[in-house]
Enzyme design. Structure first.
Site, PDB file in Angstrom:
ATOM      1  N   ASP B  55       0.819  -1.214   0.000  1.00  0.00           N
ATOM      2  CA  ASP B  55       0.000   0.000   0.000  1.00  0.00           C
ATOM      3  C   ASP B  55       0.853   1.266   0.000  1.00  0.00           C
ATOM      4  OD1 ASP B  55      -2.613  -0.860  -0.120  1.00  0.00           O
ATOM      5  OD2 ASP B  55      -2.758  -1.212   2.047  1.00  0.00           O
ATOM      6  N   TYR B 115       6.255 -10.361   6.159  1.00  0.00           N
ATOM      7  CA  TYR B 115       6.197  -8.921   6.411  1.00  0.00           C
ATOM      8  C   TYR B 115       6.801  -8.635   7.783  1.00  0.00           C
ATOM      9  CZ  TYR B 115       3.327  -7.612   2.385  1.00  0.00           C
ATOM     10  OH  TYR B 115       2.879  -7.356   1.116  1.00  0.00           O
TER      11      TYR B 115
END
Lengths: 266, 266
Positions: B55, B115
């Site tokens: 994002d 992540y």
């Protein structure tokens, strides 16, 4: 009202968005931001002196400033530091705040300043603002042999911007080291300690060392620059992004804390 | 003309100045910058797929992209990588470039993504763009005990933006760890591995862990969120600055290189 105390502030900053340390009309500076925050937190204008007048874009791990004219009790220092940091932009950080002797002056009292120039031989997406990225092969041991020439008392006029404007261009260098952290072999640091520095001196010494590292200049050439004035080093001035004021020492201070050699404050 | 090869590019980027990975009209994106550089260097339009559609503001230590439609010989890979980096902005860096099997697709072939969310408990002038700075006291062991609940196959619909738009909100989590580097005690990392992730899932899991760390939520509360759909985690969404796509694994890959746990690429 107690008599105004002198405060000693230790600051780190990312100089990338500032026109240097020194307050200026119509320009964003580190001193200017600190003055504004002090006015708000302390309720009065303070006079601020900085140990190193870092240029536009130059950073600091531990700049020292003296704040003159405000009354702060020792018990309030933690709260004042917190309040200053709440008002300061995120790229300026007051690390420590202490009451200093009435005679303390961050610039005049300083005994030694250490600067560090960070050279990187690796492209990285994250750290460009804190290094000078050099693609060429560099001979670090030739650079160290040349840096050895800087140690002691020399006329660094060839390495100063506006040398004529300085009272004297003689500087006594305590050490000058070319270091590569064992776990970060892509980095080269040039660290130099002296009682004071001339304008742009560290960036021009770094530029000369890089010329040596590339094999375009040798130690004899650098020695000649120390022996007679030349405008040549101005062409080699390394960019401000790689330069950090590492620490400032005052008489009676304990040894400075060890700064992580390759991590600028993460 | 040789048949077009599929290239596998590994990239690091500072996402702070991008509207995310995915190419968009009228917005600066990482994929968009890569497409532009590829067009210039390879002389043709390539189709680019990314393993993780990060994002806006999210970073990557090692995003993987497949480039489809260009012909590059193995011997030219080094030069092509160099040329791409010379054209790319300084906050995007092609770390590796390799010829991949014709069937390789960065998104569909990926076996596992890791992540990392970086939380800092210390104000710093240098690293704010790469952390989420949290002033509150955090109980890291309560956070780890809660992260343990994420491991295995669960419905993470409560932690997904637009959960209805996903084919399935079931995700199998391989590991979920709360780590503090011994030499950087002010940092907390939340690292999580899964075959795939839902939109904003890592930032909402992090937000929930932070609520637990602050003592405002407990493991039972988090368990309830996994058991029945709730809009609550959306309120806790941690900011993108702390999030990094750490690595992507493909079948047959050697283990990923160890990434320095606290130094984002210096």
């Amino acid at each position: 009202m107690p008599p105004p105390s002198v405060l000693r502030a230790t600051l780190e900053y990312d100089g990338g968005h500032y026109r240097g340390w020194q307050a200026q009309v119509n320009a964003r500076t580190v001193q200017g931001e600190l003055m504004r925050a002090c006015r708000e937190v302390l309720g009065t204008d303070v006079k601020i002196n900085g140990a190193g007048r870092t240029d536009a874009g130059v950073h600091a791990f531990a700049q020292v400033a003296s704040l003159h004219g405000a009354s702060v009790k020792a018990a309030e220092l933690g709260k004042v530091r917190q309040d200053l940091n709440d008002l300061l932009p995120p790229d300026i950080n007051v690390l420590r705040l202490a009451v200093a002797p009435a005679s303390f002056h961050a610039r005049h009292s300083a005994r030694e300043r250490i600067y560090r120039y960070r050279i990187s031989r690796r492209r990285t997406a994250f750290g460009k603002r804190f290094v000078y990225w050099v693609k060429d092969r560099l001979d670090a041991s030739a650079m160290q042999a040349t840096a050895d020439l800087f140690v002691g008392r020399h006329d660094f006029g060839s390495f100063a911007e506006n040398a004529e404007g300085h009272d004297s261009t003689l500087v006594e260098v305590a050490f000058a080291r070319v270091e590569t952290p064992p776990d970060a072999p892509d980095l080269i640091f040039f660290r130099i300690a002296a009682s004071h520095f001339l304008w742009k001196m560290v960036r021009r010494l770094t530029g000369a060392l890089l010329e040596v590292g590339r094999g375009r200049l040798d130690a004899a050439g650098v020695r000649a620059l120390l022996e007679s004035r030349s405008g040549k080093p101005a062409e080699w001035t390394a960019p401000p992004s790689g330069l950090f004021l590492e620490s400032v020492a005052y008489p009676g201070d304990p040894p400075p804390p060890v700064i992580d050699p390759y991590r600028p404050g993460f």
